[in-house]
Motif scaffolding. Sequence first.
Motif, PDB file in Angstrom:
ATOM      1  N   ARG A   8      52.362  12.336  61.241  1.00 25.16           N
ATOM      2  CA  ARG A   8      52.779  11.619  62.454  1.00 25.16           C
ATOM      3  C   ARG A   8      52.300  10.174  62.408  1.00 25.16           C
ATOM      4  N   PHE A   9      51.053   9.959  61.974  1.00 23.97           N
ATOM      5  CA  PHE A   9      50.511   8.611  61.878  1.00 23.97           C
ATOM      6  C   PHE A   9      51.379   7.741  60.975  1.00 23.97           C
ATOM      7  N   LEU A  10      51.784   8.295  59.821  1.00 26.00           N
ATOM      8  CA  LEU A  10      52.586   7.530  58.867  1.00 26.00           C
ATOM      9  C   LEU A  10      53.994   7.275  59.387  1.00 26.00           C
ATOM     10  N   ILE A  11      54.561   8.258  60.077  1.00 29.87           N
ATOM     11  CA  ILE A  11      55.896   8.068  60.663  1.00 29.87           C
ATOM     12  C   ILE A  11      55.852   6.971  61.717  1.00 29.87           C
ATOM     13  N   GLU A  12      54.791   6.965  62.534  1.00 26.04           N
ATOM     14  CA  GLU A  12      54.660   5.917  63.547  1.00 26.04           C
ATOM     15  C   GLU A  12      54.471   4.546  62.897  1.00 26.04           C
ATOM     16  N   ALA A  13      53.729   4.493  61.777  1.00 23.99           N
ATOM     17  CA  ALA A  13      53.553   3.237  61.050  1.00 23.99           C
ATOM     18  C   ALA A  13      54.887   2.761  60.477  1.00 23.99           C
ATOM     19  N   GLN A  14      55.709   3.716  60.029  1.00 23.51           N
ATOM     20  CA  GLN A  14      57.034   3.367  59.506  1.00 23.51           C
ATOM     21  C   GLN A  14      57.915   2.810  60.619  1.00 23.51           C
ATOM     22  N   ARG A  15      57.887   3.448  61.776  1.00 19.27           N
ATOM     23  CA  ARG A  15      58.689   2.978  62.911  1.00 19.27           C
ATOM     24  C   ARG A  15      58.257   1.593  63.374  1.00 19.27           C
ATOM     25  N   ALA A  16      56.958   1.300  63.194  1.00 15.44           N
ATOM     26  CA  ALA A  16      56.441  -0.011  63.591  1.00 15.44           C
ATOM     27  C   ALA A  16      56.726  -1.075  62.533  1.00 15.44           C
TER      28      ALA A  16
END
Length: 334
Positions: A8-16
């Motif tokens: 989830r952390f990495l997906i949120e970083a990707q979205r950002a």
Amino acid sequence: MSQVSLSRFLIEAQRAGEIGADLRQLIEVVARACKSISHAVSKGALGGVLGDAGTDNVQGEAQKKLDVLSNEILLEANEWGGHLAACASEEMDHSQAIPNRYPKGHYLLLFDPLDGSSNIDVNISVGTIFSVLRCPEGVTDPQDQDFLQPGTAQVAAGYTVYGPSTMLVLTVGNGVHAFTLDREQGSFILTQRNMQIPADTKEFAINMSNQRHWYPPMQRYAGELLAGKTGLRGKDFNMRWVASMVADVHRILTRGGIFIYPRDQKDPGKMGKLRLMYEANPMSMIVEQAGGAATDGYTRILDIQPTQLHQRVAVFLGSRNEVEVVTRYHRESM
């Protein structure tokens, strides 16, 4: 508040917009490999993985069984995902391209598969260190020279420490974040955001048995630390030394300190003990992202232009103010 997994952390970083999908997936593959290594480490003697492998690595050091196993786990996990162009390991003479039967990506992965492996047989913390670079533009068959990029070119760096709990510490250039392995869930869970190293410290980590071989600037600095309250520094210092870089740096990242592995006169031809590409660069990126500093005594480590895949370097990293003092002493001696 719900738990935040590494995924989830990495997906949120990707979205950002902080990382791309390929880098996200690459880090997840490395994390899965580290879970496998953690399992092997935790079984210890029960898994038949202790002791020497009967082989030497490229530096002429005796390999442990877990060195070889950890190297194989990381290679196999990363070769088929389609995110890598090639990888390089402290345990291999040369870099290894992704086999032609698999799709190739745009990243290069470097790793020390099991840092501190001499501690395995006595059940002391060890770890995995990794660094991610971009494959140079237009290169379809990466060779050793394509990895020779300064530490500033790293797009991600991290380590996993296999201790009482297994923790993965990661930076993708937006601070340093720690994830603890939940063995029941099988997931790395975010447990610390934006780790920061205090600028001042009263702890240092060094192998004091080498003191007689140190050059004058290091002798000067160590003498001041050992003098304590009655000396120039006016305070007492404690020494901590695990002989596993991952464990020593993790302690510094958690509560401050300075980690030192200087060049010495025991082997004047060597520029240091630790490897620039597999240990010093990734750890320096992590330390700087956490507000610390990292030099070779003279130069910022991340600015060093590598000339060899297995290049060695002196390392001074951790709490900024202490790194600045010992670096100043070295520069003054030039």
